[in-house]
Design an enzyme around this catalytic site. Structure first.
Site, mmCIF file in Angstrom:
data_model
loop_
_atom_site.group_PDB
_atom_site.id
_atom_site.type_symbol
_atom_site.label_atom_id
_atom_site.label_comp_id
_atom_site.label_asym_id
_atom_site.label_seq_id
_atom_site.Cartn_x
_atom_site.Cartn_y
_atom_site.Cartn_z
ATOM 1 N N ARG A 241 7.153 7.888 -6.269
ATOM 2 C CA ARG A 241 5.686 7.846 -5.945
ATOM 3 C C ARG A 241 5.310 6.437 -7.160
ATOM 4 O O ARG A 241 5.966 7.305 -8.381
ATOM 5 C CB ARG A 241 5.412 9.197 -6.086
ATOM 6 C CG ARG A 241 4.810 9.658 -4.840
ATOM 7 C CD ARG A 241 4.384 9.187 -3.762
ATOM 8 N NE ARG A 241 4.489 10.034 -2.410
ATOM 9 C CZ ARG A 241 5.261 10.395 -1.784
ATOM 10 N NH1 ARG A 241 6.744 9.488 -1.555
ATOM 11 N NH2 ARG A 241 5.353 10.991 -0.589
ATOM 12 N N GLU A 270 -1.090 2.772 -3.094
ATOM 13 C CA GLU A 270 -0.350 0.982 -2.235
ATOM 14 C C GLU A 270 -1.563 1.419 -0.821
ATOM 15 O O GLU A 270 -1.545 2.149 -0.995
ATOM 16 C CB GLU A 270 1.003 1.863 -1.629
ATOM 17 C CG GLU A 270 1.409 2.891 -1.668
ATOM 18 C CD GLU A 270 2.500 3.502 -1.666
ATOM 19 O OE1 GLU A 270 4.201 2.935 -2.299
ATOM 20 O OE2 GLU A 270 3.209 4.065 -0.273
ATOM 21 N N HIS A 288 8.002 0.722 0.056
ATOM 22 C CA HIS A 288 7.639 2.260 0.523
ATOM 23 C C HIS A 288 8.488 2.095 1.763
ATOM 24 O O HIS A 288 7.966 2.699 3.127
ATOM 25 C CB HIS A 288 6.612 2.431 0.692
ATOM 26 C CG HIS A 288 6.288 3.819 0.754
ATOM 27 N ND1 HIS A 288 5.650 4.465 -0.049
ATOM 28 C CD2 HIS A 288 7.792 4.807 1.133
ATOM 29 C CE1 HIS A 288 5.691 6.255 0.154
ATOM 30 N NE2 HIS A 288 7.540 6.145 0.579
#
Ligand code: GLV
Length: 322
Positions: A241, A270, A288
């Site tokens: 993360r 994000e 991601h």
């Protein structure tokens, strides 16, 4: 009114066979247009629902959980991470929460390997040079990266994904070290060296890779002091993360060369990311996509449905986390 089937709201578009099964099993409200639902819309849709199938783009903090319509009894998240859900608030309200462990382990470890190789072998600079038509000629000294064989990989967390990444790194000839809340049994360590403190791990990590959940304790774990403790010219990899790292400190270290390179798949805030990252040639960046394979995303969807199906049949869902 007697309902024949439980009603669920699915917050994002899922692989076709997952949506088809959701429609067979439940009275499902799908989001085939894949619009990101704001919390007001999600709450409105949840009005008559018995359960929600959400993603990490849906923030269910304490306030949002308190405000959920009383009929909602289960939230299945299409992710292994659950920092977007306040589990304490869920437990307090008697809300069952499930996640999707195991099925994304290998795909995420593959992305960690891609990030490590991309960072070590200067993939951003090479791609940019090629695409901009600046490839003059092959040269013996152009775009030299660093070799991974014989280097030490430091894993912050030796859970499922950390271990799967270690398998890949061993194939590159790397030595595996780790730090975590506790020492793992030898069968899980598979020869990895345990460091009782993060400081000890940092001191020897030629490549540092993060495999810890986002919690108040891990926020900014990799700050300026942590980066200074790494060997000069180390590589940072993050598939966990974004808020585990202090972006300003990482950017300063990449700019000065204290960090040779970073491979990053996750970012604080994000889909926004610190704008400096995109202009750094030694940052290899992905949006991601750790679990982004057709097979894995389908397996994640089915895992959510398995959990919902068990819950509504009166059984304990296999992946219950609250
Ligand atoms: C992805 O980041 C996940 O938590 O599944």
């Amino acid at each position: 009114m007697l309902r024949s089937r439980p009603r669920i709201v699915v917050s994002r578009h899922l692989p076709d066979d997952v949506e088809a099964r959701a429609l067979r099993l439940f009275d499902s409200h799908l989001n085939t247009g894949d619009q990101r639902l704001d919390s007001a819309t999600l709450h409105q849709l949840a009005g008559t629902a018995d359960g929600l199938l959400v993603c990490l783009t849906d923030r269910l903090d304490a306030e949002a959980i308190k405000a959920l319509p009383p009929g909602v009894r289960i939230v299945a998240t299409f992710s292994v991470g659950y920092d977007h859900i306040d589990l304490g608030a869920a437990r307090a309200r008697g809300l069952v929460v499930t996640n999707t462990p195991d099925v994304l382990t290998e795909a995420t470890a593959d992305i960690a390997l891609l990030l490590m190789l991309g960072a070590a072998r200067r993939a951003t600079e090479a791609q940019t040079m090629l695409r901009e038509g600046r490839w003059g000629a092959w040269t013996p000294t152009g775009l030299l990266g660093t070799h991974l064989g014989g280097k030490r990989l430091g894993l912050v967390g030796l859970g499922r994904i950390g271990r799967a990444f270690a398998h890949r790194a061993r194939a590159c000839g790397m030595e595996i070290h780790y730090h975590g809340p506790r020492r793992q049994p030898a069968t899980l360590e598979e020869g990895a060296v345990f460091h009782p403190s993060l400081e000890s791990l940092l001191g020897i990590s030629d490549v540092l890779s993060l495999h810890a959940p986002s919690t108040p304790e891990t926020r900014n774990l990799i700050d300026a002091a942590a980066l200074a403790a790494l060997p000069a010219g180390a590589i940072l990899v993050n598939t966990a993360r974004g808020d585990l790292v202090d972006d300003e400190a990482v950017i300063a270290a990449l700019t000065s060369g204290r960090l040779r390179a970073a491979g990053l798949d996750v970012f604080r805030g994000e889909p926004q990311l610190h704008p400096a990252y995109v202009s750094l040639p030694n940052a290899f960046l992905l949006p991601h996509m750790g679990s982004a394979t057709e097979e894995t995303r389908a397996a994640m969807g089915h895992r959510c449905l398995d959990n919902l199906e068990a819950f509504f049949a009166g059984r304990e869902p296999a992946d219950r986390i609250a």
